[in-house]
Design a protein around this motif. Structure first.
Motif, short mmCIF file in Angstrom:
data_model
loop_
_atom_site.label_atom_id
_atom_site.label_comp_id
_atom_site.label_asym_id
_atom_site.label_seq_id
_atom_site.Cartn_x
_atom_site.Cartn_y
_atom_site.Cartn_z
N GLY A 1 0.80 -1.18 0.00
CA GLY A 1 0.00 0.00 0.00
C GLY A 1 0.85 1.25 0.00
N GLY A 2 0.21 2.33 0.32
CA GLY A 2 0.90 3.61 0.37
C GLY A 2 0.86 4.35 -0.95
N SER A 3 1.31 5.57 -0.90
CA SER A 3 1.34 6.41 -2.10
C SER A 3 2.57 6.12 -2.93
CB SER A 3 1.35 7.89 -1.70
OG SER A 3 0.18 8.23 -1.03
N PRO A 4 2.45 6.30 -4.24
CA PRO A 4 3.64 6.15 -5.10
C PRO A 4 4.72 7.16 -4.71
CG PRO A 4 1.64 6.25 -6.43
CD PRO A 4 1.26 6.60 -5.01
N LEU A 5 5.95 6.76 -4.89
CA LEU A 5 7.09 7.64 -4.63
C LEU A 5 7.48 8.31 -5.93
CD1 LEU A 5 9.46 8.62 -2.84
CD2 LEU A 5 10.71 6.59 -3.61
N MET A 6 7.66 9.61 -5.88
CA MET A 6 8.10 10.36 -7.05
C MET A 6 9.47 10.96 -6.75
SD MET A 6 4.81 12.41 -8.40
CE MET A 6 3.38 11.56 -8.99
N VAL A 7 10.35 10.87 -7.74
CA VAL A 7 11.69 11.43 -7.63
C VAL A 7 11.86 12.40 -8.79
CG1 VAL A 7 14.16 10.94 -7.69
CG2 VAL A 7 12.59 9.31 -6.59
N ALA A 8 12.25 13.62 -8.50
CA ALA A 8 12.48 14.62 -9.55
C ALA A 8 13.97 14.82 -9.74
CB ALA A 8 11.81 15.94 -9.17
N LEU A 9 14.40 14.76 -10.99
CA LEU A 9 15.79 15.03 -11.32
C LEU A 9 15.83 16.34 -12.10
CD1 LEU A 9 16.82 11.49 -12.60
CD2 LEU A 9 17.15 12.45 -10.33
N THR A 10 16.65 17.25 -11.66
CA THR A 10 16.76 18.54 -12.35
C THR A 10 18.21 18.81 -12.71
OG1 THR A 10 17.09 19.82 -10.33
CG2 THR A 10 14.81 19.46 -11.03
N GLY A 11 18.39 19.67 -13.68
CA GLY A 11 19.74 20.03 -14.07
C GLY A 11 19.75 20.66 -15.45
N PHE A 12 20.92 21.11 -15.84
CA PHE A 12 21.08 21.75 -17.13
C PHE A 12 20.90 20.75 -18.26
CE2 PHE A 12 23.57 24.49 -14.26
CZ PHE A 12 22.92 25.69 -14.51
#
Length: 102
Positions: A1-12
């Motif tokens: 269960g639980g909420s999905p995990l989101m990972v954000a990658l940022t950069g040039f």
């Protein structure tokens, strides 16, 4: 269960975000033994300007005469991106748009 995990990658641009994201997805899916992780590319949320480019007689002329910039937030369909992220966060599927840089 639980909420999905989101990972954000940022950069040039060309900083390795896509390479890292693909490696993360592959590693997680191998670890879980099934395709639960995915890669959402924000590039897919650029507004479709193909008709405008064609009407102006080509991409170079369109950019030169309009000053259009892909770096401006208005170049992206941010409301659709936000809606899709909300759907994913709730564990629901989305139909992710596809944008091809030509």
């Amino acid at each position: 269960g639980g909420s999905p995990l989101m990972v954000a990658l940022t950069g040039f641009s060309a900083s390795g975000k896509t390479t890292l994201a693909k490696a993360m997805v592959e590693t997680l899916n191998d670890w879980w033994g099934c395709p639960l992780a995915t890669h959402l590319r924000t590039d897919n949320y650029y507004r479709d300007i193909a008709a405008l480019v064609e009407a102006m007689g080509g991409f170079s002329r369109f950019i030169r005469e309009t000053g259009y910039s892909f770096d401006e937030p208005s170049a992206m369909d941010l409301p659709q991106l936000q809606a899709d992220l909300q759907q994913l966060r709730q564990g629901r599927p989305i139909c992710m748009p596809y944008y091809e840089m030509n």
